[in-house]
Design a protein around this motif. Structure first.
Motif, mmCIF file in Angstrom:
data_model
loop_
_atom_site.group_PDB
_atom_site.id
_atom_site.type_symbol
_atom_site.label_atom_id
_atom_site.label_comp_id
_atom_site.label_asym_id
_atom_site.label_seq_id
_atom_site.Cartn_x
_atom_site.Cartn_y
_atom_site.Cartn_z
ATOM 1 N N THR A 16 0.855 -1.181 0.000
ATOM 2 C CA THR A 16 0.000 0.000 0.000
ATOM 3 C C THR A 16 0.896 1.239 0.000
ATOM 4 O O THR A 16 2.120 1.128 0.080
ATOM 5 C CB THR A 16 -0.896 0.046 1.248
ATOM 6 N N GLU A 17 0.277 2.390 -0.037
ATOM 7 C CA GLU A 17 1.031 3.637 0.065
ATOM 8 C C GLU A 17 1.713 3.756 1.428
ATOM 9 O O GLU A 17 2.724 4.427 1.556
ATOM 10 C CB GLU A 17 0.114 4.837 -0.164
ATOM 11 N N GLU A 18 1.150 3.097 2.429
ATOM 12 C CA GLU A 18 1.701 3.192 3.785
ATOM 13 C C GLU A 18 2.845 2.209 4.041
ATOM 14 O O GLU A 18 3.729 2.493 4.831
ATOM 15 C CB GLU A 18 0.600 2.945 4.828
ATOM 16 N N ALA A 42 6.258 -0.016 7.598
ATOM 17 C CA ALA A 42 5.848 1.217 6.933
ATOM 18 C C ALA A 42 6.990 1.705 6.055
ATOM 19 O O ALA A 42 8.168 1.588 6.426
ATOM 20 C CB ALA A 42 5.493 2.281 7.972
ATOM 21 N N GLU A 63 7.987 4.628 5.475
ATOM 22 C CA GLU A 63 8.773 5.681 6.123
ATOM 23 C C GLU A 63 9.803 5.127 7.097
ATOM 24 O O GLU A 63 10.746 5.827 7.458
ATOM 25 C CB GLU A 63 7.865 6.678 6.833
#
Length: 126
Positions: free
Chosen positions: A14-16, A31, A33
């Motif tokens: 996913t984008e996350e 994640a 990030e």
């Protein structure tokens, strides 16, 4: 009963972040990030061990600064996974492709964050 066998793992991108669900119910998730390192390597399940050479499976391992991560089988990668990797600073898809094509049972680092995130400060709440 006919049909495809149930896979032993599912990978969701996913984008996350990335999540891998195993057949035994365990889950690995990371994640985007938090990704500070990407490794490529293989795993051979030959018994007895076969001759030296490419492993049976190739894995892309995403790690956070604690060394925890998510192991993604190359066979489970798709365009969305590769597209998301390109958002990592200075990530080189050609280097990833070369590492996958020449994978052995040991792991090689194909990307490392130029500046791993600093730990969050301990905040005290009243």
């Amino acid at each position: 009963m006919h049909g495809n066998p149930v896979p032993d793992t599912y990978v969701y991108v996913t984008e996350e972040g990335v999540t891998r669900h195993y057949a035994d119910g365990s889950v690995e998730a990371l994640a985007w990030e938090d990704v500070v390192e990407v490794r490529v390597g293989g795993h051979g399940d030959q018994d007895p061990p076969g001759p030296p050479g490419p492993p049976e499976d190739v894995f892309i391992v995403l790690l956070d600064r604690e060394g925890e991560g998510c192991v993604v089988p190359h066979s489970a990668t798709d365009a969305s996974f590769l597209a998301r990797l390109r958002y990592l600073p200075d990530f080189d898809l050609d280097r990833l492709s070369t590492a996958v094509a020449s994978a052995r049972s040991d792991y090689v680092v194909v990307w490392r964050s130029p500046e791993p995130p600093s730990p969050l400060p301990d905040l005290e709440y009243d």
